[in-house]
Motif scaffolding. Structure first.
Motif, mmCIF file in Angstrom:
data_model
loop_
_atom_site.group_PDB
_atom_site.id
_atom_site.type_symbol
_atom_site.label_atom_id
_atom_site.label_comp_id
_atom_site.label_asym_id
_atom_site.label_seq_id
_atom_site.Cartn_x
_atom_site.Cartn_y
_atom_site.Cartn_z
ATOM 1 N N ALA A 173 0.991 -1.784 -6.479
ATOM 2 C CA ALA A 173 0.497 -1.502 -5.132
ATOM 3 C C ALA A 173 -0.890 -0.882 -5.175
ATOM 4 O O ALA A 173 -1.285 -0.282 -6.174
ATOM 5 C CB ALA A 173 1.458 -0.532 -4.433
ATOM 6 N N ASP A 174 -1.595 -1.039 -4.060
ATOM 7 C CA ASP A 174 -2.809 -0.254 -3.862
ATOM 8 C C ASP A 174 -2.304 1.142 -3.542
ATOM 9 O O ASP A 174 -1.591 1.342 -2.552
ATOM 10 C CB ASP A 174 -3.638 -0.794 -2.700
ATOM 11 C CG ASP A 174 -4.178 -2.194 -2.976
ATOM 12 O OD1 ASP A 174 -4.424 -2.523 -4.148
ATOM 13 O OD2 ASP A 174 -4.329 -2.962 -2.009
ATOM 14 N N THR A 175 -2.641 2.095 -4.393
ATOM 15 C CA THR A 175 -2.069 3.432 -4.289
ATOM 16 C C THR A 175 -3.168 4.432 -3.985
ATOM 17 O O THR A 175 -4.185 4.477 -4.673
ATOM 18 C CB THR A 175 -1.348 3.802 -5.607
ATOM 19 O OG1 THR A 175 -0.433 2.751 -5.923
ATOM 20 C CG2 THR A 175 -0.590 5.095 -5.482
ATOM 21 N N TYR A 176 -2.960 5.221 -2.938
ATOM 22 C CA TYR A 176 -3.953 6.185 -2.487
ATOM 23 C C TYR A 176 -3.367 7.588 -2.523
ATOM 24 O O TYR A 176 -2.259 7.814 -2.053
ATOM 25 C CB TYR A 176 -4.395 5.867 -1.057
ATOM 26 C CG TYR A 176 -4.915 4.464 -0.895
ATOM 27 C CD1 TYR A 176 -6.248 4.170 -1.149
ATOM 28 C CD2 TYR A 176 -4.070 3.435 -0.502
ATOM 29 C CE1 TYR A 176 -6.734 2.875 -1.010
ATOM 30 C CE2 TYR A 176 -4.541 2.139 -0.360
ATOM 31 C CZ TYR A 176 -5.868 1.864 -0.615
ATOM 32 O OH TYR A 176 -6.340 0.581 -0.485
ATOM 33 N N SER B 99 4.134 13.643 -6.483
ATOM 34 C CA SER B 99 3.217 12.577 -6.082
ATOM 35 C C SER B 99 2.445 11.993 -7.262
ATOM 36 O O SER B 99 2.120 10.805 -7.247
ATOM 37 C CB SER B 99 2.256 13.070 -4.997
ATOM 38 O OG SER B 99 1.554 14.215 -5.412
ATOM 39 N N PHE C 189 3.903 3.481 -8.928
ATOM 40 C CA PHE C 189 3.527 2.407 -8.015
ATOM 41 C C PHE C 189 2.212 1.712 -8.379
ATOM 42 O O PHE C 189 1.970 0.591 -7.933
ATOM 43 C CB PHE C 189 3.438 2.932 -6.574
ATOM 44 C CG PHE C 189 4.761 3.123 -5.923
ATOM 45 C CD1 PHE C 189 5.526 2.034 -5.547
ATOM 46 C CD2 PHE C 189 5.254 4.395 -5.694
ATOM 47 C CE1 PHE C 189 6.762 2.200 -4.942
ATOM 48 C CE2 PHE C 189 6.491 4.574 -5.091
ATOM 49 C CZ PHE C 189 7.247 3.476 -4.719
ATOM 50 N N LEU C 190 1.367 2.345 -9.158
ATOM 51 C CA LEU C 190 0.038 1.809 -9.454
ATOM 52 C C LEU C 190 0.036 0.357 -9.939
ATOM 53 O O LEU C 190 -0.810 -0.427 -9.500
ATOM 54 C CB LEU C 190 -0.683 2.720 -10.450
ATOM 55 C CG LEU C 190 -2.194 2.730 -10.403
ATOM 56 C CD1 LEU C 190 -2.735 2.924 -9.000
ATOM 57 C CD2 LEU C 190 -2.743 3.800 -11.323
ATOM 58 N N GLN D 230 0.850 -1.181 0.000
ATOM 59 C CA GLN D 230 0.000 0.000 0.000
ATOM 60 C C GLN D 230 0.884 1.230 0.000
ATOM 61 O O GLN D 230 1.834 1.319 0.772
ATOM 62 C CB GLN D 230 -0.913 0.022 1.226
ATOM 63 C CG GLN D 230 -1.923 -1.100 1.222
ATOM 64 C CD GLN D 230 -2.857 -1.031 2.411
ATOM 65 O OE1 GLN D 230 -2.505 -0.520 3.474
ATOM 66 N NE2 GLN D 230 -4.061 -1.542 2.235
ATOM 67 N N VAL D 231 0.555 2.170 -0.873
ATOM 68 C CA VAL D 231 1.309 3.416 -0.986
ATOM 69 C C VAL D 231 0.337 4.569 -0.770
ATOM 70 O O VAL D 231 -0.705 4.633 -1.410
ATOM 71 C CB VAL D 231 1.984 3.533 -2.376
ATOM 72 C CG1 VAL D 231 2.685 4.875 -2.530
ATOM 73 C CG2 VAL D 231 2.959 2.386 -2.593
ATOM 74 N N TYR D 232 0.698 5.463 0.142
ATOM 75 C CA TYR D 232 -0.113 6.642 0.438
ATOM 76 C C TYR D 232 0.681 7.872 0.041
ATOM 77 O O TYR D 232 1.828 8.039 0.449
ATOM 78 C CB TYR D 232 -0.461 6.690 1.931
ATOM 79 C CG TYR D 232 -1.319 5.529 2.360
ATOM 80 C CD1 TYR D 232 -2.704 5.634 2.353
ATOM 81 C CD2 TYR D 232 -0.749 4.321 2.747
ATOM 82 C CE1 TYR D 232 -3.500 4.564 2.737
ATOM 83 C CE2 TYR D 232 -1.532 3.247 3.125
ATOM 84 C CZ TYR D 232 -2.902 3.364 3.121
ATOM 85 O OH TYR D 232 -3.682 2.314 3.497
ATOM 86 N N LEU D 233 0.051 8.726 -0.735
ATOM 87 C CA LEU D 233 0.706 9.930 -1.242
ATOM 88 C C LEU D 233 -0.150 11.153 -0.934
ATOM 89 O O LEU D 233 -1.380 11.060 -0.891
ATOM 90 C CB LEU D 233 0.908 9.813 -2.755
ATOM 91 C CG LEU D 233 1.731 8.614 -3.225
ATOM 92 C CD1 LEU D 233 1.491 8.346 -4.698
ATOM 93 C CD2 LEU D 233 3.201 8.860 -2.947
ATOM 94 N N LYS E 248 2.553 8.068 -8.013
ATOM 95 C CA LYS E 248 1.325 7.284 -8.171
ATOM 96 C C LYS E 248 1.384 6.467 -9.453
ATOM 97 O O LYS E 248 1.089 5.267 -9.446
ATOM 98 C CB LYS E 248 0.110 8.210 -8.187
ATOM 99 C CG LYS E 248 -1.207 7.484 -8.362
ATOM 100 C CD LYS E 248 -2.373 8.448 -8.408
ATOM 101 C CE LYS E 248 -3.662 7.700 -8.687
ATOM 102 N NZ LYS E 248 -4.787 8.627 -8.848
#
Length: 101
Positions: free
Chosen positions: A85-88, A74, A81-82, A62-65, A78
């Motif tokens: 990973a689950d990217t938020y 960012s 990593f998309l 999981q990646v949070y930006l 995104k």
């Protein structure tokens, strides 16, 4: 180069940029970073083959930006990593995922 010339100024600028659009948290305490630590951080390369390996092993990433990040791009992060990973993307948040007050 800037770190070597004015370590305290560099760190304060980095912290300010990291927390924007919010103010720096008073609880933040800096260790005594060395130039080598900074070099390792700035030269780190995310390797897609390593991310694929983790993904193939069933490891969920999981990646949070923050949309208002002043440290990294960012939108490009995104995009990178998309596939792995689950990217938020947190709207209005900076690098430390704080939202301005």
């Amino acid at each position: 180069m800037y770190f070597s010339k004015d370590k305290e100024g560099y760190l304060q600028n980095f912290l300010s940029s990291s927390f924007l659009p919010a103010p720096i948290h008073k609880e933040v305490k800096l260790i005594d970073p060395k130039a080598q630590d900074l070099e390792e951080l700035l030269s780190f390369v995310w390797k897609t083959d390593e991310l694929k390996t983790l993904q193939c092993k069933g490891i969920k990433i999981q990646v949070y930006l923050g949309s208002k990040d002043k440290i990294i791009n960012s939108a490009k992060a995104k995009e990178f990593f998309l596939p792995y990973a689950d990217t938020y993307m947190i709207n209005g948040a900076g690098h430390t995922l704080n939202i301005g007050e």
